[in-house]
Design a protein around this motif. Structure first.
Motif, short mmCIF file in Angstrom:
data_model
loop_
_atom_site.label_atom_id
_atom_site.label_comp_id
_atom_site.label_asym_id
_atom_site.label_seq_id
_atom_site.Cartn_x
_atom_site.Cartn_y
_atom_site.Cartn_z
N GLU A 109 12.43 -11.97 2.39
CA GLU A 109 12.65 -13.20 1.65
C GLU A 109 11.33 -13.62 1.00
N LEU A 110 11.31 -13.71 -0.32
CA LEU A 110 10.06 -13.97 -1.02
C LEU A 110 9.43 -15.30 -0.60
N SER A 111 10.24 -16.29 -0.36
CA SER A 111 9.70 -17.60 0.02
C SER A 111 9.17 -17.64 1.44
N ALA A 112 9.46 -16.59 2.22
CA ALA A 112 9.04 -16.57 3.63
C ALA A 112 7.73 -15.81 3.84
N VAL A 113 7.21 -15.15 2.82
CA VAL A 113 5.97 -14.38 2.98
C VAL A 113 4.79 -15.32 3.13
N ARG A 114 4.05 -15.19 4.23
CA ARG A 114 2.92 -16.08 4.50
C ARG A 114 1.57 -15.42 4.16
N SER A 115 1.50 -14.10 4.25
CA SER A 115 0.26 -13.39 3.95
C SER A 115 0.59 -12.07 3.28
N VAL A 116 -0.33 -11.65 2.39
CA VAL A 116 -0.22 -10.37 1.72
C VAL A 116 -1.52 -9.62 1.88
N TYR A 117 -1.44 -8.42 2.48
CA TYR A 117 -2.60 -7.53 2.59
C TYR A 117 -2.46 -6.52 1.47
N TRP A 118 -3.22 -6.72 0.40
CA TRP A 118 -3.13 -5.86 -0.78
C TRP A 118 -4.13 -4.73 -0.64
N ARG A 119 -3.62 -3.57 -0.32
CA ARG A 119 -4.50 -2.43 -0.05
C ARG A 119 -4.56 -1.47 -1.24
N ARG A 120 -3.93 -0.33 -1.13
CA ARG A 120 -4.05 0.70 -2.17
C ARG A 120 -2.67 1.24 -2.55
N PRO A 121 -1.92 0.46 -3.32
CA PRO A 121 -0.59 0.92 -3.72
C PRO A 121 -0.66 2.07 -4.71
N VAL A 167 3.69 -9.90 15.21
CA VAL A 167 3.77 -10.53 13.89
C VAL A 167 4.69 -9.69 13.01
N PRO A 168 5.74 -10.25 12.43
CA PRO A 168 6.64 -9.47 11.57
C PRO A 168 5.90 -8.92 10.34
N VAL A 169 6.03 -7.62 10.10
CA VAL A 169 5.33 -6.96 9.00
C VAL A 169 6.31 -6.12 8.20
N ALA A 170 6.23 -6.22 6.88
CA ALA A 170 6.96 -5.33 5.98
C ALA A 170 5.93 -4.60 5.13
N ARG A 171 6.14 -3.30 4.97
CA ARG A 171 5.24 -2.47 4.17
C ARG A 171 5.96 -2.07 2.88
N LEU A 172 5.27 -2.21 1.76
CA LEU A 172 5.89 -1.92 0.47
C LEU A 172 4.89 -1.22 -0.43
N ASP A 173 5.34 -0.16 -1.09
CA ASP A 173 4.54 0.53 -2.08
C ASP A 173 5.20 0.36 -3.44
N PRO A 174 4.58 -0.38 -4.38
CA PRO A 174 5.18 -0.54 -5.70
C PRO A 174 5.47 0.79 -6.40
N ASP A 184 7.03 3.12 -5.20
CA ASP A 184 8.38 3.54 -4.80
C ASP A 184 9.47 2.87 -5.63
N PHE A 185 9.09 1.93 -6.47
CA PHE A 185 10.05 1.23 -7.34
C PHE A 185 10.32 2.09 -8.57
N PRO A 186 11.57 2.24 -9.02
CA PRO A 186 12.77 1.55 -8.55
C PRO A 186 13.60 2.36 -7.56
N THR A 187 13.15 3.56 -7.19
CA THR A 187 13.99 4.44 -6.37
C THR A 187 14.25 3.86 -4.99
N ASP A 188 13.18 3.41 -4.31
CA ASP A 188 13.31 2.96 -2.92
C ASP A 188 12.97 1.49 -2.73
N THR A 194 0.83 -1.20 0.00
CA THR A 194 0.00 0.00 0.00
C THR A 194 0.87 1.25 0.00
N ARG A 195 0.23 2.38 -0.23
CA ARG A 195 0.94 3.65 -0.18
C ARG A 195 1.12 4.09 1.27
N LEU A 196 1.91 5.14 1.47
CA LEU A 196 2.23 5.58 2.82
C LEU A 196 1.00 6.11 3.56
#
Length: 315
Positions: free
Chosen positions: A61-73, A24-31, A33-37, A5-7
């Protein structure tokens, strides 16, 4: 846990806070932001997908992701300094490259999968599927024929207009604007209708609006009172909210609808008719809910966090 999702996403913030509270370990990513960040290094061989995603603060690690919350990137973009054609080409490569990686995480439970969201975003498809699932659908016309639209507005008066997609729109003052749902009189329909597709719908004679938020098998229905106009989103300061039970037939229709589209989550908008029937307007497969008061928000937050934590463990 990966949150895409976005910030500035308050809805995602609530779920992330709940997951953090549970450690629960969480990583946040906004597509966007690619490729800059964001850096992707995905590998593929006979054993499947591997590799990593890197943001400014996380390595995933891509193989370690168990869930994806796809919000509003944010939309896919490109590095600065490119001409228009080069920027468009790079954004397309990002969409099909990084986007393809994010949609193919090998052991992940998606809420919702981005391609399922895409399939469920088209209002004509929503209305056709809702009818198949036994939900009440108001008489609706989609057309670019002004004469047909005027005939329909006369036959089914009162009629409203609503956009088929909430595109970014800029007003005359260069500020972001919203195309609202509006009443339509037959004599106001002109040749402009011929320029694109328009949706006209018989206005439900209603006593209230209802937002039903569905998370897998749980459904959270909220009655919305106090709107002085046809589009309650224009009048948040006037609204009151009451949690209510969902009639059995509606609950079954909603469950069938989610299953048909392969969705885990959906935000359904209904009008409560004067005859007591629930009339479906639309279902946003990624709709908001965080503006509700805390007693309504908290059960939804908990249900989403449970889905991400526990269904992800089983994926």
């Amino acid at each position: 846990m990966l949150v895409v999702t976005r910030l500035d996403d308050v809805t995602a913030d609530l779920v992330i806070e709940e997951l953090n509270r549970r450690d629960v370990p969480v990583a946040r990513l906004d597509p966007g932001d690619f490729p800059t960040d964001v850096t992707v290094g995905a590998t593929f061989d006979g054993s499947g997908m591997g590799g990593t995603l890197r943001t400014r603060s996380r390595i995933v690690e891509l193989s370690a992701v168990r869930s994806v919350y796809w919000r509003r990137p944010s939309p896919y973009s490109s590095a600065s300094g490119l001409n228009r054609q080069g920027a468009r080409w790079c954004a397309d490569q990002a969409r099909y490259g990084l986007g393809g990686v994010l949609a193919a995480l090998p052991r992940a439970h998606y809420l919702n999968h981005p391609w399922r969201n895409r399939d469920a975003e088209y209002k004509p498809t929503q209305l056709a599927m809702a009818a198949r699932c036994g939900l009440n659908v108001p008489p609706t016309l989609i057309t670019n024929d002004p004469a047909r639209a005027r005939e329909y507005a006369c036959e089914y008066a009162p009629v409203i207009y609503k956009p088929l997609w909430n595109s970014d729109f800029t007003g005359v003052d260069a500020r972001a604007a919203t195309v609202w749902i509006e009443d339509v009189a037959p004599d106001t329909i002109d040749a402009g209708v011929s320029r694109t597709a328009h949706l006209f719908q018989q206005r439900v004679r209603k006593t209230a609006d209802i937002r039903l938020t569905a998370v897998a098998d749980q459904q959270f229905a909220v009655r919305i009172d106090g709107s002085p106009g046809v589009d309650w989103r224009r009048h948040y300061d006037s609204l009151s909210y009451t949690a209510i039970e969902t009639p059995t037939d509606v609950a079954q229709g909603v469950r069938s609808y989610l299953d048909a589209f392969g969705l885990v989550y959906g935000a359904f908008d209904f009008g409560l008719g004067t005859d007591g029937r629930w009339w479906l307007y639309e279902c946003n497969p990624n709709g908001q809910w965080a503006w509700f008061p805390d007693p309504i928000c908290q059960p939804i937050t908990t249900a989403l966090a449970d889905q991400l934590e526990y269904a992800g463990e089983r994926a």
